[in-house]
Design a protein around this motif. Structure first.
Motif, PDB file in Angstrom:
ATOM      1  N   ASN A   1      -0.496   5.302   5.894  1.00 31.26           N
ATOM      2  CA  ASN A   1      -1.022   4.584   4.723  1.00 31.26           C
ATOM      3  C   ASN A   1       0.069   3.932   3.883  1.00 31.26           C
ATOM      4  O   ASN A   1      -0.212   3.066   3.062  1.00 31.26           O
ATOM      5  CB  ASN A   1      -1.838   5.535   3.842  1.00 31.26           C
ATOM      6  CG  ASN A   1      -3.139   5.960   4.513  1.00 31.26           C
ATOM      7  OD1 ASN A   1      -3.612   5.306   5.436  1.00 31.26           O
ATOM      8  ND2 ASN A   1      -3.705   7.072   4.058  1.00 31.26           N
ATOM      9  N   ARG A   2       1.300   4.315   4.075  1.00 23.53           N
ATOM     10  CA  ARG A   2       2.422   3.707   3.360  1.00 23.53           C
ATOM     11  C   ARG A   2       2.889   2.497   4.162  1.00 23.53           C
ATOM     12  O   ARG A   2       3.595   2.608   5.154  1.00 23.53           O
ATOM     13  CB  ARG A   2       3.555   4.723   3.220  1.00 23.53           C
ATOM     14  CG  ARG A   2       4.730   4.234   2.384  1.00 23.53           C
ATOM     15  CD  ARG A   2       5.870   5.215   2.468  1.00 23.53           C
ATOM     16  NE  ARG A   2       5.520   6.493   1.836  1.00 23.53           N
ATOM     17  CZ  ARG A   2       6.039   7.656   2.214  1.00 23.53           C
ATOM     18  NH1 ARG A   2       6.867   7.723   3.225  1.00 23.53           N
ATOM     19  NH2 ARG A   2       5.693   8.764   1.572  1.00 23.53           N
TER      20      ARG A   2
ATOM     21  N   GLU B   1       2.713   0.333  -9.514  1.00 18.85           N
ATOM     22  CA  GLU B   1       3.962  -0.415  -9.693  1.00 18.85           C
ATOM     23  C   GLU B   1       4.798  -0.422  -8.418  1.00 18.85           C
ATOM     24  O   GLU B   1       5.393  -1.458  -8.060  1.00 18.85           O
ATOM     25  CB  GLU B   1       4.789   0.185 -10.839  1.00 18.85           C
ATOM     26  CG  GLU B   1       4.230  -0.075 -12.234  1.00 18.85           C
ATOM     27  CD  GLU B   1       3.051   0.839 -12.575  1.00 18.85           C
ATOM     28  OE1 GLU B   1       2.397   0.594 -13.599  1.00 18.85           O
ATOM     29  OE2 GLU B   1       2.796   1.806 -11.820  1.00 18.85           O
ATOM     30  N   LEU B   2       4.819   0.704  -7.708  1.00 22.51           N
ATOM     31  CA  LEU B   2       5.608   0.792  -6.477  1.00 22.51           C
ATOM     32  C   LEU B   2       5.060  -0.151  -5.416  1.00 22.51           C
ATOM     33  O   LEU B   2       5.823  -0.910  -4.793  1.00 22.51           O
ATOM     34  CB  LEU B   2       5.609   2.229  -5.954  1.00 22.51           C
ATOM     35  CG  LEU B   2       6.323   2.468  -4.621  1.00 22.51           C
ATOM     36  CD1 LEU B   2       7.794   2.063  -4.713  1.00 22.51           C
ATOM     37  CD2 LEU B   2       6.179   3.920  -4.182  1.00 22.51           C
ATOM     38  N   SER B   3       3.744  -0.131  -5.185  1.00 24.12           N
ATOM     39  CA  SER B   3       3.148  -0.991  -4.150  1.00 24.12           C
ATOM     40  C   SER B   3       3.301  -2.467  -4.505  1.00 24.12           C
ATOM     41  O   SER B   3       3.581  -3.311  -3.640  1.00 24.12           O
ATOM     42  CB  SER B   3       1.673  -0.640  -3.947  1.00 24.12           C
ATOM     43  OG  SER B   3       0.926  -0.877  -5.133  1.00 24.12           O
ATOM     44  N   GLY B   4       3.144  -2.795  -5.790  1.00 20.77           N
ATOM     45  CA  GLY B   4       3.293  -4.196  -6.203  1.00 20.77           C
ATOM     46  C   GLY B   4       4.719  -4.686  -6.050  1.00 20.77           C
ATOM     47  O   GLY B   4       4.943  -5.822  -5.606  1.00 20.77           O
TER      48      GLY B   4
ATOM     49  N   HIS C   1       0.845  -1.192   0.000  1.00 19.07           N
ATOM     50  CA  HIS C   1       0.000   0.000   0.000  1.00 19.07           C
ATOM     51  C   HIS C   1       0.884   1.246   0.000  1.00 19.07           C
ATOM     52  O   HIS C   1       1.952   1.262   0.619  1.00 19.07           O
ATOM     53  CB  HIS C   1      -0.902   0.038   1.236  1.00 19.07           C
ATOM     54  CG  HIS C   1      -1.790  -1.159   1.374  1.00 19.07           C
ATOM     55  ND1 HIS C   1      -3.068  -1.203   0.870  1.00 19.07           N
ATOM     56  CD2 HIS C   1      -1.581  -2.368   1.980  1.00 19.07           C
ATOM     57  CE1 HIS C   1      -3.618  -2.386   1.153  1.00 19.07           C
ATOM     58  NE2 HIS C   1      -2.728  -3.102   1.830  1.00 19.07           N
ATOM     59  N   THR C   2       0.417   2.288  -0.680  1.00 17.48           N
ATOM     60  CA  THR C   2       1.131   3.562  -0.674  1.00 17.48           C
ATOM     61  C   THR C   2       0.192   4.657  -0.174  1.00 17.48           C
ATOM     62  O   THR C   2      -1.011   4.436   0.001  1.00 17.48           O
ATOM     63  CB  THR C   2       1.601   3.941  -2.088  1.00 17.48           C
ATOM     64  OG1 THR C   2       0.448   4.195  -2.909  1.00 17.48           O
ATOM     65  CG2 THR C   2       2.420   2.821  -2.718  1.00 17.48           C
TER      66      THR C   2
END
Length: 300
Positions: A267-268, A220-223, A204-205
């Motif tokens: 949330n991050r 893409e970052l969270s995955g 999660h971001t």
């Protein structure tokens, strides 16, 4: 001569017709006597009914057709000389006139109650198992000097282990595991490996957009972060790939509203979900029962 012969024949014919008219009453008399005899035979037969044979007949019919069968409305009560009036409502189960199911019959209400009780017992047992796992995970973090390294809560999927990514697992905009994040995963790994449950690793971001050469968006970052945690648990903690899945949610499932100043940090995160081994329809029961006692803070 011929005229005399014709007269003789006519005389015989007239005598024959008169004979038929005199015998016709015998037919009606015989019919009446036959009906009276049948009536008295039926009355006699009814008065001599064997109640045991009647009950045996009713039982035989019930067995043959697979459902309760009553030969006459009111059942065996009609054999009582008192002549009790049959009830307006017929008993549902049982050939004996009672409301209790007979041997070999299934009561749908009791089956439903049994299924419900079995499901509730399974949920309760699984939640207790997950609470025990939470206790072991918390103790493992404490022994590693990382008491506040993760938060715990229950949702409809099972036990959720939340690890903050902000300078813990990853630095901002990066999917490279940090040393402190590796220590947390090493502390959690042995207990997670010993559990029979499947694991879901969710990235999660926060809502701050990102667009770099490596990550086109927060998806893409969270995955990638979730994938790297999964690979670390496999490579360093020997948790089989077949037990794990990963998903990137970007900023679609925030823990705090974006209006909250803490949302940028809270949330991050990456969450490791210990999936409850119950039917998916029981998910809400898992969440409610799991969160009944204790808090969802890091100490819990």
């Amino acid at each position: 001569m011929s005229g005399g012969g014709g007269g003789k024949r006519r005389g015989h014919e007239e005598e024959h017709e008169e004979h038929e008219n005199h015998e016709r009453w015998l037919v009606s008399y015989a019919d009446m006597m036959t009906l009276l005899m049948v009536l008295f035979i039926v009355l006699f037969a009814i008065s001599q009914v064997d109640s045991k044979k009647f009950a045996a007949l009713a039982t035989g019919l019930s067995t043959s057709f697979g459902t309760p069968t009553e030969v006459l409305s009111g059942g065996p009560a009609l054999l009582d000389p008192g002549g009790a009036v049959a009830p307006d409502t017929m008993p549902r189960p049982g050939a004996d006139g009672t409301n209790e199911p007979q041997e070999g019959q299934v009561d749908p209400e009791k089956v439903a109650e049994l299924v419900k009780a079995t499901e509730e017992a399974a949920v309760k047992e699984e939640v207790n198992n997950l609470r025990e796992a939470r206790k072991e995970l918390r103790n493992a973090l404490s022994r590693a000097g990382l008491k506040n390294g993760a938060n715990f809560r229950f949702d409809e999927r099972g036990l959720v282990v939340t690890i903050a990514t902000d300078n813990v697992l990853f630095t901002s905009g990066s999917a490279t595991l940090q040393p402190r994040g590796q220590r947390i995963l090493n502390a959690l790994g042995p207990t997670l490996r010993s559990l029979p449950n499947r694991l879901s690793v969710d990235g999660h971001t926060n809502s701050i957009p990102i667009r770099t050469a490596q990550f086109a968006s927060n998806w893409e970052l969270s995955g990638q972060r979730a994938s790297n945690v999964l690979r670390y648990l496999h490579n360093e903690q020997s948790i089989p790939f077949r037990r794990m899945t990963f998903t990137g949610f970007a900023d679609t499932r925030p823990r705090l509203s974006n209006d909250d100043p803490r949302a940028v940090v809270v949330n991050r995160r990456v969450e490791i979900v210990v999936v409850a081994r119950v039917d998916e329809s029981a998910g809400q029961a898992v969440e409610d029962l799991g969160n009944q006692s204790g808090s969802t803070t890091s100490g819990e």
